[in-house]
Write a protein that holds these residues in place. Structure first.
Motif, PDB file in Angstrom:
ATOM      1  N   ARG A  84       0.820  -1.216   0.000  1.00  0.00           N
ATOM      2  CA  ARG A  84       0.000   0.000   0.000  1.00  0.00           C
ATOM      3  C   ARG A  84       0.853   1.265   0.000  1.00  0.00           C
ATOM      4  O   ARG A  84       0.587   2.221  -0.739  1.00  0.00           O
ATOM      5  CB  ARG A  84      -0.907   0.005   1.233  1.00  0.00           C
ATOM      6  N   ASP A  85       1.892   1.288   0.844  1.00  0.00           N
ATOM      7  CA  ASP A  85       2.680   2.498   1.058  1.00  0.00           C
ATOM      8  C   ASP A  85       3.974   2.493   0.254  1.00  0.00           C
ATOM      9  O   ASP A  85       4.352   1.489  -0.350  1.00  0.00           O
ATOM     10  CB  ASP A  85       3.011   2.645   2.547  1.00  0.00           C
ATOM     11  N   GLU A  86       4.643   3.620   0.263  1.00  0.00           N
ATOM     12  CA  GLU A  86       5.958   3.751  -0.357  1.00  0.00           C
ATOM     13  C   GLU A  86       6.970   4.095   0.739  1.00  0.00           C
ATOM     14  O   GLU A  86       6.768   5.029   1.519  1.00  0.00           O
ATOM     15  CB  GLU A  86       5.950   4.854  -1.421  1.00  0.00           C
ATOM     16  N   HIS A 102       8.682   7.409   5.050  1.00  0.00           N
ATOM     17  CA  HIS A 102       7.505   6.551   4.928  1.00  0.00           C
ATOM     18  C   HIS A 102       6.363   7.404   4.397  1.00  0.00           C
ATOM     19  O   HIS A 102       5.947   8.378   5.033  1.00  0.00           O
ATOM     20  CB  HIS A 102       7.149   5.953   6.295  1.00  0.00           C
ATOM     21  N   LEU A 103       5.888   7.056   3.213  1.00  0.00           N
ATOM     22  CA  LEU A 103       4.749   7.740   2.608  1.00  0.00           C
ATOM     23  C   LEU A 103       3.553   6.815   2.739  1.00  0.00           C
ATOM     24  O   LEU A 103       3.441   5.817   2.031  1.00  0.00           O
ATOM     25  CB  LEU A 103       5.044   8.050   1.140  1.00  0.00           C
ATOM     26  N   ALA A 104       2.683   7.132   3.690  1.00  0.00           N
ATOM     27  CA  ALA A 104       1.551   6.260   4.016  1.00  0.00           C
ATOM     28  C   ALA A 104       0.310   6.719   3.258  1.00  0.00           C
ATOM     29  O   ALA A 104      -0.121   7.872   3.375  1.00  0.00           O
ATOM     30  CB  ALA A 104       1.290   6.280   5.516  1.00  0.00           C
ATOM     31  N   TYR A 105      -0.262   5.800   2.472  1.00  0.00           N
ATOM     32  CA  TYR A 105      -1.471   6.092   1.719  1.00  0.00           C
ATOM     33  C   TYR A 105      -2.686   5.600   2.486  1.00  0.00           C
ATOM     34  O   TYR A 105      -2.725   4.451   2.928  1.00  0.00           O
ATOM     35  CB  TYR A 105      -1.430   5.404   0.354  1.00  0.00           C
ATOM     36  N   ALA A 118      -1.818  11.558   1.392  1.00  0.00           N
ATOM     37  CA  ALA A 118      -0.734  10.675   1.786  1.00  0.00           C
ATOM     38  C   ALA A 118       0.040  11.371   2.900  1.00  0.00           C
ATOM     39  O   ALA A 118       0.311  12.572   2.822  1.00  0.00           O
ATOM     40  CB  ALA A 118       0.185  10.371   0.608  1.00  0.00           C
TER      41      ALA A 118
END
Length: 243
Positions: A84-86, A102-105, A118
């Motif tokens: 899900r995340d990058e 941490h790029l949380a979607y 995000a």
């Protein structure tokens, strides 16, 4: 002496050279300032945990908003959702993770009537600071979110986390402070063919950089091993000769 006219050979040569060298110089400046940022995956969980566990107590507090324990950090690293995340990282020559983001979607808009956002979080080890790694990771995360149709990049940070809030402000984000906590909102432009190509090139170059560092490290280990065996052989040969 009169300056050469626009029709003279000297002026023509200079004008022809300018457009040729200008892009080259610009490319050289860009490459000199380039930082390889690599997308991280499940196989990097151990490196991620080691990076976060290396943070000081103060840095853990700023990164997570509370004084995270070793157990909490390990659980966080093991529960990262790479589907899900990058997760982005910057490695040094020894393949140590100096900085990560941490790029949380979110699966759905966080606020009613608002587009999906995000959330961005970043950490940089003490020895990696002063090089603009946090800002570079933010730029790369914004590009990734933009190319996936995300409208807004969101940061939730402690108000005392001045470096993080400075990165957000410098990027043009709107920062709202509410007591000890602050929120930053950065509206992202729509994605373009250029933004997708740019991200693909960055990803490819970073992967090449990582593999090069890995091969150099393996080669160095082999050379060190050969040198150690040679040293032991010479030492044993010397003892035999003395006997």
């Amino acid at each position: 002496m009169k300056p050469p006219s626009p029709e003279s050979p000297a002026a023509t040569d200079a004008d022809a050279a300018a457009p040729t060298w200008a892009p080259v110089a610009a490319l050289q400046r860009r490459l000199a300032a380039w930082v390889p940022i690599r997308s991280l995956a499940r196989r990097h969980r151990r490196r991620i945990a080691e990076h976060l566990l290396s943070l000081s107590e103060r840095d853990r507090y700023l990164r997570f908003g509370y004084p995270a324990t070793d157990e909490q950090i390990t659980r966080y690293a093991m529960n990262l959702d790479f589907e899900r995340d990058e997760v982005l990282g910057i490695f040094n020559r020894r393949l140590q993770l100096l900085a990560m983001a941490h790029l949380a979607y979110a699966p759905a808009p966080q606020l009613p009537g608002k587009p999906a956002m995000a959330e961005f979080g970043v950490s940089v080890l003490q020895r990696g600071r002063g090089r603009g790694f946090g800002a570079r990771l933010f730029e790369r995360a914004a590009l990734h979110a933009r190319n996936r149709g995300i409208d807004t990049l969101f940061i939730h940070a402690l108000s005392e986390n001045a470096p993080m809030l400075k990165i957000a402000r410098n990027a043009g984000a709107t920062v709202e402070r509410d007591g000890s906590e602050s929120e930053a909102w950065l509206r992202l432009p729509p994605d373009t063919v250029s933004s997708h190509v740019g991200e693909a090139i960055e990803r490819h170059m970073a992967e090449m950089d990582f593999q090069f560092k890995r091969h150099v490290r393996v080669l160095g280990s082999i050379i060190d091993g050969v040198a150690e065996v040679k040293s032991q052989y010479e030492e044993s040969s010397g003892k035999a000769a003395r006997q």
